[in-house]
Enzyme design. Structure first.
Site, mmCIF file in Angstrom:
data_model
loop_
_atom_site.group_PDB
_atom_site.id
_atom_site.type_symbol
_atom_site.label_atom_id
_atom_site.label_comp_id
_atom_site.label_asym_id
_atom_site.label_seq_id
_atom_site.Cartn_x
_atom_site.Cartn_y
_atom_site.Cartn_z
ATOM 1 N N ASP A 174 0.825 -1.211 0.000
ATOM 2 C CA ASP A 174 0.000 0.000 0.000
ATOM 3 C C ASP A 174 0.859 1.262 0.000
ATOM 4 O OD1 ASP A 174 0.868 -0.764 2.553
ATOM 5 O OD2 ASP A 174 -0.978 -0.193 3.566
ATOM 6 N N PHE A 175 1.952 1.278 0.785
ATOM 7 C CA PHE A 175 2.878 2.407 0.758
ATOM 8 C C PHE A 175 3.453 2.588 -0.647
ATOM 9 C CE2 PHE A 175 3.433 1.598 5.415
ATOM 10 C CZ PHE A 175 3.110 2.869 5.865
#
Length: 255
Positions: free
Chosen positions: A107-108
């Site tokens: 997700d980052f």
């Protein structure tokens, strides 16, 4: 043709469709990650068939491994290609100034790819409000570090689980100056207070780093989008999907 984009998070699984002709991202459905009625490739296939969309590929970003098999089975059932964002991302180590790049969450990485390509972010913060409230710092175009806090809903669940006299309720931002009811007290301290905490972290980063831009994303950020706008910060609800889509475009260019 349409591309199915999926963001598999710890709280929800967000299904969206990218319309290649109109060049827009459409919300489809967003079940809870633990919703058993969706944890089946056959049930997902039926749900998608009801939408009458001509889906050519699936691209997904996942932090929940058990869902990966479900999505791969869905692709097999639909007889279309499935691409895992993390597996198809070639990490450019010069974009990172930290140890253990290989351990950064998908997700980052998806959000970083998005701000790099969509916003050309040089010096700033990217705040994602979901199961956790995370902030990553970009300096001179490089991803240099992260702050992770329990998310708003996560914090409230902890409160309700450990305070027997408090009941679950629908939380929202409040205009109350002080809580004169239990609901106002919880909303002021937990909902508004969560946003105040993030503002405090932004102030902390501004004291120590060059911060020219602040970008918010994540489902919980919707609650505060007017505040975000009033602060001249950016709210981009589709950020992670823009990152997922960038990887798909790279795959197509290479092929």
């Amino acid at each position: 043709m349409s591309i199915l984009l999926i963001d598999i998070g710890n709280s929800t699984v967000d299904f969206r469709i990218f319309d290649d002709k109109k060049k827009n991202i459409i919300k489809v459905f967003r079940p809870s990650t633990n919703d058993k009625s969706y944890k089946s490739s056959s049930k997902l296939k039926k749900k998608l068939e009801e939408l009458n969309q001509n889906i050519s590929s699936i691209v997904y970003c996942s932090v929940v491994p058990e869902w990966n098999d479900i999505i791969r089975a869905l692709g097999s059932s639909l007889k279309i290609k499935v691409y895992n964002f993390r597996e198809n991302l070639v990490i450019q180590k010069e974009d990172f100034d930290l140890n253990g790049v290989e351990n950064i969450g998908a997700d980052f990485l998806a959000n970083f790819i998005a701000v790099k390509n969509q916003y050309n972010l040089k010096n700033g913060l990217v705040i994602s409000m979901g199961t956790a409230s995370t902030i990553f710092l970009v300096q001179n175009y490089k991803f240099v570090g992260v702050s992770i806090s329990p998310g708003l809903e996560t914090s409230l669940k902890g409160l309700f689980n450990n305070a027997s006299l408090l009941k679950d309720f629908l939380f929202h931002k409040t205009n109350a100056k002080i809580g004169q009811s239990t609901n106002d007290a919880i909303n002021l301290g937990s909902c508004n207070g969560h946003f105040f905490m993030i503002m405090g972290l932004i102030d902390h980063f501004k004291k120590h780093f060059i911060i020219k831009s602040v970008i918010f994303t994540g489902g919980i950020a919707n609650i505060f989008k007017e505040d975000i706008k009033n602060l001249d910060y950016v709210f981009d609800e589709q950020l992670i999907f823009k990152g997922i889509l960038e990887i798909y475009k790279n795959i197509k260019r290479e092929n």
